[in-house]
Design an enzyme around this catalytic site. Structure first.
Site, PDB file in Angstrom:
ATOM      1  N   HIS A   1     -61.161 -14.676   3.928  1.00  0.00           N
ATOM      2  CA  HIS A   1     -60.349 -15.169   5.049  1.00  0.00           C
ATOM      3  C   HIS A   1     -60.701 -16.615   5.409  1.00  0.00           C
ATOM      4  O   HIS A   1     -59.961 -17.261   6.139  1.00  0.00           O
ATOM      5  CB  HIS A   1     -60.577 -14.265   6.262  1.00  0.00           C
ATOM      6  CG  HIS A   1     -59.340 -13.842   6.986  1.00  0.00           C
ATOM      7  ND1 HIS A   1     -58.058 -13.981   6.498  1.00  0.00           N
ATOM      8  CD2 HIS A   1     -59.192 -13.246   8.201  1.00  0.00           C
ATOM      9  CE1 HIS A   1     -57.191 -13.501   7.367  1.00  0.00           C
ATOM     10  NE2 HIS A   1     -57.844 -13.057   8.411  1.00  0.00           N
TER      11      HIS A   1
ATOM     12  N   ASN B   1     -57.114 -14.912  14.817  1.00  0.00           N
ATOM     13  CA  ASN B   1     -55.934 -14.458  15.554  1.00  0.00           C
ATOM     14  C   ASN B   1     -55.544 -15.346  16.726  1.00  0.00           C
ATOM     15  O   ASN B   1     -54.473 -15.168  17.302  1.00  0.00           O
ATOM     16  CB  ASN B   1     -56.139 -13.022  16.040  1.00  0.00           C
ATOM     17  CG  ASN B   1     -56.281 -12.048  14.896  1.00  0.00           C
ATOM     18  OD1 ASN B   1     -56.189 -12.413  13.724  1.00  0.00           O
ATOM     19  ND2 ASN B   1     -56.516 -10.798  15.223  1.00  0.00           N
TER      20      ASN B   1
ATOM     21  N   ASN C   1     -52.111 -13.403  10.584  1.00  0.00           N
ATOM     22  CA  ASN C   1     -52.283 -13.522  12.035  1.00  0.00           C
ATOM     23  C   ASN C   1     -52.602 -14.935  12.500  1.00  0.00           C
ATOM     24  O   ASN C   1     -52.215 -15.331  13.598  1.00  0.00           O
ATOM     25  CB  ASN C   1     -53.343 -12.538  12.526  1.00  0.00           C
ATOM     26  CG  ASN C   1     -52.855 -11.107  12.460  1.00  0.00           C
ATOM     27  OD1 ASN C   1     -51.658 -10.848  12.572  1.00  0.00           O
ATOM     28  ND2 ASN C   1     -53.758 -10.172  12.252  1.00  0.00           N
TER      29      ASN C   1
END
Length: 189
Positions: free
Chosen positions: A20, A68, A114
């Site tokens: 990520h 997020n 996200n």
């Protein structure tokens, strides 16, 4: 002209080398080449390094809001510097692309990411430039969350390092070129 190059990821040692965080990894590579260091800015909730590339002032931005909520930092910086969506480039991981594949894209939906959803929500448009970096889908029964928060195996890390080397050069071409189609033709693959 002032531009923001934003790498998406999660802050902290726990997430440092995870899939990520390939957006952060790209910015670290650019910062190393440019010989600049990141400093944390509490107001903007981001680690920021400043450089000049091809005569443009470039802020390398790693939001520290966690993935997020990345849009909070991006929106705050855009507002402060009076920038619009055409002044930003966002680098992030993509599950639907093979490991190490890269794609420049001008606009589009968040595609389930996200961090991109947060940016779209906070800046009010999908019309911004992006670099998608392939991390592949989870293998076996691993969940998507566990996949994106895990590190790369040796083979995948080699592919990611090659992609980041290519993107390090590609970002300079992106900043020098007036034609986004040329950048996409040269580097998408």
């Amino acid at each position: 002209m002032t531009r923001l190059i934003i790498g998406l990821g999660n802050p902290g040692d726990r997430y440092f080398e995870t899939k990520h965080n390939v957006g952060f990894m790209l910015l670290d590579k650019i910062a190393k080449r440019e010989n600049v260091t990141f400093n944390h800015d509490k107001i903007f909730q981001a680690d920021i390094a400043t450089t000049f590339i091809d005569g443009e002032k470039i802020y390398l931005v790693k939001p520290t809001t966690f993935m997020n909520e990345s849009g909070k930092a991006v929106h705050a910086l855009m507002t402060y510097y009076g920038l619009d969506a055409t002044d930003i480039l966002v680098a992030y991981d993509d599950l639907d692309m093979a490991v190490g594949k890269i794609r420049f894209r001008q606009k589009g939906s968040a595609g389930g990411h996200n961090g991109i959803k947060s940016i779209v929500k906070h800046i009010g448009t999908q019309e911004f430039d992006r670099i998608k970096i392939g991390i592949g889908r989870p293998k076996g029964k691993m969940s998507v969350v566990n996949h994106v928060l895990s590190g790369f195996d040796i083979e995948d890390r080699i592919e990611i390092d090659l992609a980041l080397d290519k993107l390090d050069k590609a970002v300079n071409v992106y900043l020098e070129e007036d034609d986004f189609d040329t950048v996409m033709r040269k580097f998408n693959g």
